[in-house]
Design an enzyme around this catalytic site. Structure first.
Site, mmCIF file in Angstrom:
data_model
loop_
_atom_site.group_PDB
_atom_site.id
_atom_site.type_symbol
_atom_site.label_atom_id
_atom_site.label_comp_id
_atom_site.label_asym_id
_atom_site.label_seq_id
_atom_site.Cartn_x
_atom_site.Cartn_y
_atom_site.Cartn_z
ATOM 1 N N ASP A 12 -9.145 -26.169 14.675
ATOM 2 C CA ASP A 12 -8.088 -26.307 13.617
ATOM 3 C C ASP A 12 -7.963 -25.321 12.429
ATOM 4 O OD1 ASP A 12 -5.810 -28.342 13.308
ATOM 5 O OD2 ASP A 12 -6.922 -29.457 12.109
ATOM 6 N N LYS A 15 -6.959 -20.034 15.259
ATOM 7 C CA LYS A 15 -7.461 -19.156 15.909
ATOM 8 C C LYS A 15 -6.093 -18.699 17.002
ATOM 9 C CE LYS A 15 -10.967 -21.282 17.635
ATOM 10 N NZ LYS A 15 -10.367 -22.420 16.843
ATOM 11 N N ASP A 86 -8.151 -15.724 24.375
ATOM 12 C CA ASP A 86 -8.242 -16.967 23.662
ATOM 13 C C ASP A 86 -9.244 -17.851 24.274
ATOM 14 O OD1 ASP A 86 -7.481 -18.606 21.377
ATOM 15 O OD2 ASP A 86 -6.184 -19.561 22.224
ATOM 16 N N GLU A 87 -9.677 -18.919 23.675
ATOM 17 C CA GLU A 87 -10.698 -19.800 24.034
ATOM 18 C C GLU A 87 -11.982 -18.990 24.700
ATOM 19 O OE1 GLU A 87 -10.503 -22.765 23.286
ATOM 20 O OE2 GLU A 87 -8.117 -23.130 22.828
ATOM 21 N N ALA A 88 -12.454 -17.978 24.100
ATOM 22 C CA ALA A 88 -13.200 -17.054 24.658
ATOM 23 C C ALA A 88 -14.572 -17.723 24.631
ATOM 24 C CB ALA A 88 -13.616 -15.540 23.831
ATOM 25 N N GLN A 89 -14.748 -18.912 24.051
ATOM 26 C CA GLN A 89 -16.141 -19.542 24.007
ATOM 27 C C GLN A 89 -16.542 -19.960 25.478
ATOM 28 O OE1 GLN A 89 -13.520 -20.703 22.342
ATOM 29 N NE2 GLN A 89 -13.192 -22.998 22.928
#
Length: 219
Positions: A12, A15, A86-89
């Site tokens: 939130d 990113k 994106d969402e590299a975690q």
């Protein structure tokens, strides 16, 4: 000189919005880029922002090799000057190492976006490797807020609005899940309320457990 940059923050905090803006800015200057994401809330092959923006993107899987992806595109004559990841975690440590090699040996800028820790405050594998390898780590300046108004620093997983502390590390959900919905939801909390397991719903005294009330009284 190309860079590997990791933009991080809680859920939130904008990113994905920044990822889309950076893609726009670089392509507007004639640079060729590729959008990658994994397990986006909008479904496979989409990169979406909570502001309502959603664009096609290449879905990262366990089999994705970023070195091969860039080499294949350049072999076909495509310009690949930068990657938006994106969402590299959710990427593996090995995939993050591939991104570092893409930067160093192919002179491609890599802009990775993700959260650092899971609902148990443990580092994701992809984020841990990015923190170790990135040329720069940028904490996003848009501050998500806990229900109490303090800066949110932790991601909490909820079911029916109640925080849960056990389960698989990766379960797809969003911060917009209603308290009466059976689906897994997420809420951003300050450290204190994450430690006490007090969500927006359970912050109302009538819905707090006796144990939580005791903890608050002692704090």
């Amino acid at each position: 000189m190309a860079e590997l940059v990791f933009f991080c923050g809680t859920m939130d905090c904008g990113k994905s919005t920044l990822a889309l803006q950076m893609h726009h800015n670089h392509t507007a200057r004639g640079r060729g880029g590729v959008l990658f994401t994994r397990d986006d809330r909008a479904g496979e092959h989409r990169l979406s922002s909570r502001l309502g923006l959603s664009v096609p993107a290449h879905e990262v899987t366990d089999a994705t090799d970023f070195w091969d992806e860039v080499v294949a595109r350049r072999t076909r004559g495509e310009a690949v000057d930068f990657l938006i990841c994106d969402e590299a975690q959710f990427y593996s440590a090995a995939q993050v190492e591939q991104l570092g090699r893409v930067v160093d040996d192919l002179d491609v800028d890599v802009f990775a976006f993700g959260i650092t820790t899971d609902f148990r405050t443990r580092l994701f594998a992809g984020s841990a490797r990015l923190l170790a390898l990135a040329d720069r780590v940028e904490t996003l300046q848009v501050q998500a807020l806990c229900w109490c108004g303090a800066r949110a620093t932790h991601n909490a997983r909820t079911v029916h609005g109640v925080m849960v502390v056990e389960g698989e590390q990766v379960v797809i959900g969003d911060v917009a899940v209603a308290a009466d919905d059976d689906a897994v939801g997420y809420e951003v909390l300050c450290r204190r309320h994450h430690r006490l397991q007090v969500t927006a719903l359970s912050s109302h005294a009538g819905s707090m457990s006796p144990q939580t009330l005791d903890m608050l009284a002692e704090d």
